[in-house]
Scaffold this active site. Structure first.
Site, short mmCIF file in Angstrom:
data_model
loop_
_atom_site.label_atom_id
_atom_site.label_comp_id
_atom_site.label_asym_id
_atom_site.label_seq_id
_atom_site.Cartn_x
_atom_site.Cartn_y
_atom_site.Cartn_z
N HIS A 8 68.17 52.59 8.01
CA HIS A 8 68.10 52.19 9.42
C HIS A 8 67.38 50.85 9.55
O HIS A 8 66.18 50.79 9.72
CB HIS A 8 67.38 53.27 10.23
CG HIS A 8 67.41 53.07 11.71
ND1 HIS A 8 66.95 54.03 12.59
CD2 HIS A 8 67.81 52.03 12.48
CE1 HIS A 8 67.08 53.59 13.83
NE2 HIS A 8 67.59 52.37 13.78
N HIS A 10 67.86 46.84 11.42
CA HIS A 10 68.59 45.99 12.38
C HIS A 10 68.20 44.53 12.17
O HIS A 10 67.06 44.23 11.79
CB HIS A 10 68.25 46.37 13.82
CG HIS A 10 68.61 47.77 14.20
ND1 HIS A 10 69.91 48.24 14.18
CD2 HIS A 10 67.85 48.81 14.64
CE1 HIS A 10 69.92 49.51 14.59
NE2 HIS A 10 68.68 49.87 14.86
N ARG A 73 71.12 44.01 15.90
CA ARG A 73 69.97 44.47 16.69
C ARG A 73 70.43 45.43 17.77
O ARG A 73 71.29 45.10 18.60
CB ARG A 73 69.27 43.26 17.30
CG ARG A 73 67.99 43.59 18.04
CD ARG A 73 67.31 42.30 18.46
NE ARG A 73 66.07 42.54 19.19
CZ ARG A 73 65.26 41.58 19.60
NH1 ARG A 73 65.57 40.31 19.37
NH2 ARG A 73 64.15 41.89 20.25
N ALA A 74 69.87 46.63 17.79
CA ALA A 74 70.35 47.68 18.69
C ALA A 74 70.19 47.31 20.16
O ALA A 74 71.09 47.52 20.98
CB ALA A 74 69.62 48.99 18.39
N TYR A 196 65.89 55.68 23.90
CA TYR A 196 66.30 55.99 22.54
C TYR A 196 66.08 57.46 22.21
O TYR A 196 66.95 58.15 21.67
CB TYR A 196 65.51 55.15 21.52
CG TYR A 196 65.93 53.71 21.38
CD1 TYR A 196 66.84 53.11 22.26
CD2 TYR A 196 65.42 52.92 20.35
CE1 TYR A 196 67.21 51.79 22.11
CE2 TYR A 196 65.80 51.59 20.20
CZ TYR A 196 66.69 51.03 21.08
OH TYR A 196 67.05 49.71 20.93
N GLU A 286 63.34 51.32 10.22
CA GLU A 286 63.64 50.43 11.36
C GLU A 286 62.57 49.34 11.46
O GLU A 286 62.07 49.02 12.53
CB GLU A 286 63.75 51.22 12.66
CG GLU A 286 64.53 50.49 13.74
CD GLU A 286 64.73 51.30 15.02
OE1 GLU A 286 65.53 50.87 15.86
OE2 GLU A 286 64.09 52.36 15.17
N ARG A 292 56.06 47.55 16.06
CA ARG A 292 55.80 46.53 15.04
C ARG A 292 54.32 46.36 14.71
O ARG A 292 53.98 45.61 13.80
CB ARG A 292 56.36 45.18 15.50
CG ARG A 292 57.83 45.21 15.86
CD ARG A 292 58.37 43.83 16.16
NE ARG A 292 59.74 43.87 16.61
CZ ARG A 292 60.53 42.80 16.73
NH1 ARG A 292 60.04 41.60 16.44
NH2 ARG A 292 61.77 42.93 17.15
#
Length: 352
Positions: A8, A10, A73-74, A196, A286, A292
């Site tokens: 996973h 992106h 990028r989702a 999400y 991810e 982050r």
């Protein structure tokens, strides 16, 4: 020794030119005179290298992962913006960039495709892009958005026959889909903190209610972010399935539905691996995604999920191998095929 395969990832660090082009495309929806052409986007290989080497690849080396399954990028998919033509052009651009990254870093990145979905548009319109990505780009999976409306849920459940053309192609190519929504345009649902996780949970419940895997016994879905609320409320879902006269979940869904490890603390990972069978858990982070920052309690990045697997007291060495590599290769057989070809090629070079 296991390969550490992150299922996973992106392209969240794409050069700024991509976002600038997208903003112009969005402006062009209202004013066609400013609508850019795909050819107007200019991103060099050097720009791609810099965006990857200083970000994803650097962290992969620091954290000890080998391969990332890499999709656009989702939050940028934003299928609710514009019409199908807008989505189609945008998906093609984003998928091509991920393919280019995979060619620049073939040992580390393998592409996964976004689809050009659009609210109210038949999903079968996505098939040409899916076919191109598999046949020309070597994509090993797709991301499927169960809510192209961006938080308003105007599409039918994933068990509805509307989605069957996509499933037929998935089965034809032995291709799994990660169920992944995009940006929420509904202010009631924060994109990464609510939308999400809502979608992960909703998709699982939809699958409980239907009999999709009777029609597609080899279809495979990956539910990201640890499955949303699913593992935490496993008893609720088992009980609801029982009341609905469904089979036991292990028989009804767990041959076809899998969960990733994008869960950003140790108790969450431990819960996931206590409730969900090891064979259904795939390693993922991810990284440089939804969360982050650095956890002040541990001093490490929240999305350094390999640390949680390593620190687990309930997973054996064999379990960890399954999560890191074995399960990913089983759920993504096109990836397994590519890796076997790499091994054979390396052996042939060595012997020659």
């Amino acid at each position: 020794m296991s390969l550490i395969i992150d299922c996973h990832g992106h392209y969240t660090t794409a050069p700024k030119a991509l976002e600038n082009w997208r903003n112009q495309q969005i402006a062009g929806i209202k004013d066609p005179s400013v609508m850019p052409r795909a050819s107007d986007l200019k991103i060099s290989d050097d720009e791609l290298r810099e965006s990857i080497e200083s970000n994803q690849l650097r962290l992969m080396k620091e954290r000890g992962s080998d391969i990332t399954l890499f999709s656009p990028r989702a939050s940028f998919m934003a299928h609710h913006i514009g019409d199908f033509n807008v989505s189609s052009t945008w998906a093609a651009i984003c998928n091509e960039l991920c393919f280019r990254v995979s060619k620049l870093f073939p040992d580390n990145f393998v592409p996964v495709a976004m689809l050009p979905q659009s609210p109210g548009v038949d999903p079968k319109t996505c098939i040409p892009e899916l076919e191109k990505c598999v046949r020309e780009y070597g994509n090993v999976g797709i991301n499927l958005n169960p809510d192209p409306s961006g938080g308003h849920w105007t599409s039918p459940p994933l068990t509805d026959r509307l989605w069957y053309p996509i499933y037929e192609k998935m089965v034809e190519h032995d291709l799994p889909a990660m169920i992944h929504v995009s940006t929420s345009c509904n202010p009631a649902f924060h994109t990464t903190g609510a939308h999400y996780l809502n979608a992960d949970t909703t998709a699982f419940m939809q699958l409980i209610q239907g009999d999709l895997f009777k029609d597609f016994p080899t279809l495979r879905f990956l539910i990201p972010h640890g499955g949303g609320a699913v593992p935490y409320h496993w008893g609720r879902f088992r009980g609801l399935a029982q009341e609905m006269k469904r089979p036991l979940l292990k028989d009804h869904l767990l041959n076809n539905v899998f969960f990733d490890t994008c869960v950003y603390h140790q108790p969450g990972i431990d819960l996931l691996n206590t409730v969900i069978p090891v064979k259904n858990v795939l390693f993922a982070s991810e990284m440089i995604g939804a969360v982050r920052g650095i956890d002040p309690e541990s001093g490490h990045y929240y999305d350094d999920t390999k640390r949680y697997i390593e620190a687990s007291k309930i997973l054996s060495a064999d379990d960890k191998h399954a999560i890191y590599e074995g399960n990913v290769r089983r759920v993504f057989p096109l990836l397994d095929k590519q890796l076997k070809q790499r091994t054979a090629l390396g052996t042939a070079r060595t012997s020659s």
